[in-house]
Design a protein around this motif. Structure first.
Motif, short mmCIF file in Angstrom:
data_model
loop_
_atom_site.label_atom_id
_atom_site.label_comp_id
_atom_site.label_asym_id
_atom_site.label_seq_id
_atom_site.Cartn_x
_atom_site.Cartn_y
_atom_site.Cartn_z
N ALA A 26 2.26 -12.44 -2.24
CA ALA A 26 1.06 -11.69 -2.80
C ALA A 26 -0.17 -12.31 -2.58
O ALA A 26 -1.40 -11.57 -2.89
N THR A 27 -0.49 -13.47 -2.13
CA THR A 27 -1.65 -14.20 -2.05
C THR A 27 -2.42 -13.38 -0.99
O THR A 27 -3.66 -13.17 -1.53
N PRO A 28 -2.09 -13.05 0.03
CA PRO A 28 -3.08 -12.20 1.01
C PRO A 28 -3.55 -11.13 0.32
O PRO A 28 -4.82 -10.80 0.41
N THR A 82 -7.94 -8.15 -2.26
CA THR A 82 -8.64 -7.59 -3.29
C THR A 82 -9.74 -7.88 -4.03
O THR A 82 -10.72 -7.24 -4.30
N ARG A 83 -9.68 -9.32 -4.19
CA ARG A 83 -11.17 -9.89 -4.53
C ARG A 83 -12.15 -9.73 -3.68
O ARG A 83 -13.50 -9.75 -4.19
N SER A 84 -11.84 -9.92 -2.10
CA SER A 84 -13.10 -9.72 -1.18
C SER A 84 -13.48 -8.27 -1.24
O SER A 84 -14.70 -7.87 -1.30
N GLU A 85 -12.60 -7.23 -1.61
CA GLU A 85 -13.19 -5.91 -1.67
C GLU A 85 -13.84 -5.67 -2.89
O GLU A 85 -14.87 -4.79 -3.01
#
Length: 167
Positions: A13-15, A20-23
């Motif tokens: 799930a980490t990638p 998601t955070r970068s988006e």
């Protein structure tokens, strides 16, 4: 972390979490830029509306000057100068620097309007110099010239016969 979460699940799930955070960060940046552009656009709109209002006022003022009768303009000029209104020069023979006139063609149609210039050196006595402020018929020919009003710009001085002018 709760039930059903393992090291393997976290590694897988980490990638996705990072993406998601970068988006989310990219979206927030775009939204901030959009808000700044909207604010700037509103400021430009306010400036343009102010300029249009100023232009409307100038047009209204100039149209009032064009539609004033010469007697009214002369009496206002005399009131400003302090001279009695009974002492007036003949406007057809000695124009003032700011006297507004209409240039007409042989048929009597108004082809342009402008302000008379008091300098008459080097032109026939039956003519006068006029600073062109507005052109109604661009195809009309200039007096004693091979050009038409299409060939000149507003603010240029032309020579026009007095008998084809309306003051």
């Amino acid at each position: 972390m709760g039930l059903g979460i393992s090291k393997t699940t976290m590694k897988v799930a980490t990638p996705y979490i990072i993406e998601t955070r970068s988006e989310r960060n990219a979206r927030m940046s775009i939204e901030a830029k959009f808000e700044a552009l909207m604010t700037q656009m509103q400021e430009f709109r306010t400036i343009v509306e102010q300029q249009f209002a100023e232009l409307r006022q100038q047009i209204t003022y100039q149209s009032q000057l064009l539609h004033r009768s010469p007697d009214t303009a002369a009496s206002q000029a005399h009131r400003r100068s302090g001279e009695p209104s009974s002492i007036r020069e003949d406007s057809a023979t000695t124009p003032s620097m700011e006297q507004i006139c209409q240039l007409r063609d042989i048929r009597g149609w108004t082809v342009a309007s402008g302000r008379m210039v008091s300098d008459t050196t080097g032109i026939p006595p039956e003519c006068i110099r006029v600073v062109i402020d507005d052109i109604n018929v661009r195809t009309a020919e200039l007096f004693n010239d091979d050009r038409t009003f299409e060939d000149i710009q507003l603010g240029e001085i032309v020579v026009w016969p007095k008998f084809l002018m309306r003051i």
